[in-house]
Design a protein around this motif. Structure first.
Motif, short mmCIF file in Angstrom:
data_model
loop_
_atom_site.label_atom_id
_atom_site.label_comp_id
_atom_site.label_asym_id
_atom_site.label_seq_id
_atom_site.Cartn_x
_atom_site.Cartn_y
_atom_site.Cartn_z
N VAL A 178 0.88 -1.16 0.00
CA VAL A 178 0.00 0.00 0.00
C VAL A 178 0.92 1.21 0.00
O VAL A 178 1.89 1.26 0.76
CB VAL A 178 -0.94 0.02 1.23
CG1 VAL A 178 -1.73 1.32 1.29
CG2 VAL A 178 -1.88 -1.17 1.19
N LYS B 195 -2.10 -4.72 -3.20
CA LYS B 195 -2.31 -6.01 -2.54
C LYS B 195 -3.21 -6.90 -3.41
O LYS B 195 -3.86 -6.42 -4.33
CB LYS B 195 -3.00 -5.81 -1.19
CG LYS B 195 -2.20 -5.11 -0.14
CD LYS B 195 -3.06 -4.94 1.10
CE LYS B 195 -2.29 -4.95 2.38
NZ LYS B 195 -1.36 -6.01 2.61
N ASN C 17 -3.40 0.61 -3.78
CA ASN C 17 -3.53 -0.71 -3.17
C ASN C 17 -2.96 -1.73 -4.15
O ASN C 17 -3.62 -2.12 -5.10
CB ASN C 17 -4.99 -1.04 -2.86
CG ASN C 17 -5.14 -2.44 -2.30
OD1 ASN C 17 -4.17 -3.08 -1.91
ND2 ASN C 17 -6.36 -2.94 -2.29
#
Length: 131
Positions: A13, A38, A36
């Protein structure tokens, strides 16, 4: 008791400043983004931003995003040229995998400039990553 509290490390992040052309004002401007990178969504994202440098300090701004899907990004705020001469701090808190994460990102004063732009994750433009 404090030793029993687990504070997971924030990975994948990021916060970045990106130079973009604003069609409405016909001018280039800097914008702060949260990224983001992820493989899971992050949720209930709270961002507290402020600029500071010794005697100078900006107002504290608060931003909230409900959800940011995996491998995506969202604009946080416009960055006026005047605040780029200050340290710009972003305190980011969010939930992922049923855990709370927190990290403070910093764009150091005078480091956001066109000559310092690099490739940044996911955004198809160059920018400056916060530390």
């Amino acid at each position: 008791m404090k030793k029993d509290i687990e504070i997971p490390e924030v990975e994948n992040v990021h916060v970045a400043a990106v130079r973009e052309f604003n069609e409405a004002f016909q001018a280039d401007e800097w914008n702060a983004y949260i990224i983001n990178n992820k493989n899971v969504s992050i949720e209930t994202i709270l961002i507290v931003s402020k600029g500071y440098d010794g005697k100078k300090e900006t107002s504290v701004m608060r931003h909230k995003l409900e959800k940011l899907p995996p491998h995506s990004f969202a604009k946080i705020e416009f960055l006026q040229d005047e605040v780029l001469s200050l340290n710009n701090e972003y305190q980011v808190t969010f939930f992922a995998d049923n855990k709370m994460f927190e990290k403070t990102f910093l764009l150091k004063k005078n480091t956001v400039s066109e000559d310092r732009q690099k490739e940044i994750p996911l955004i198809p433009k160059k920018g400056v990553l916060a530390l």
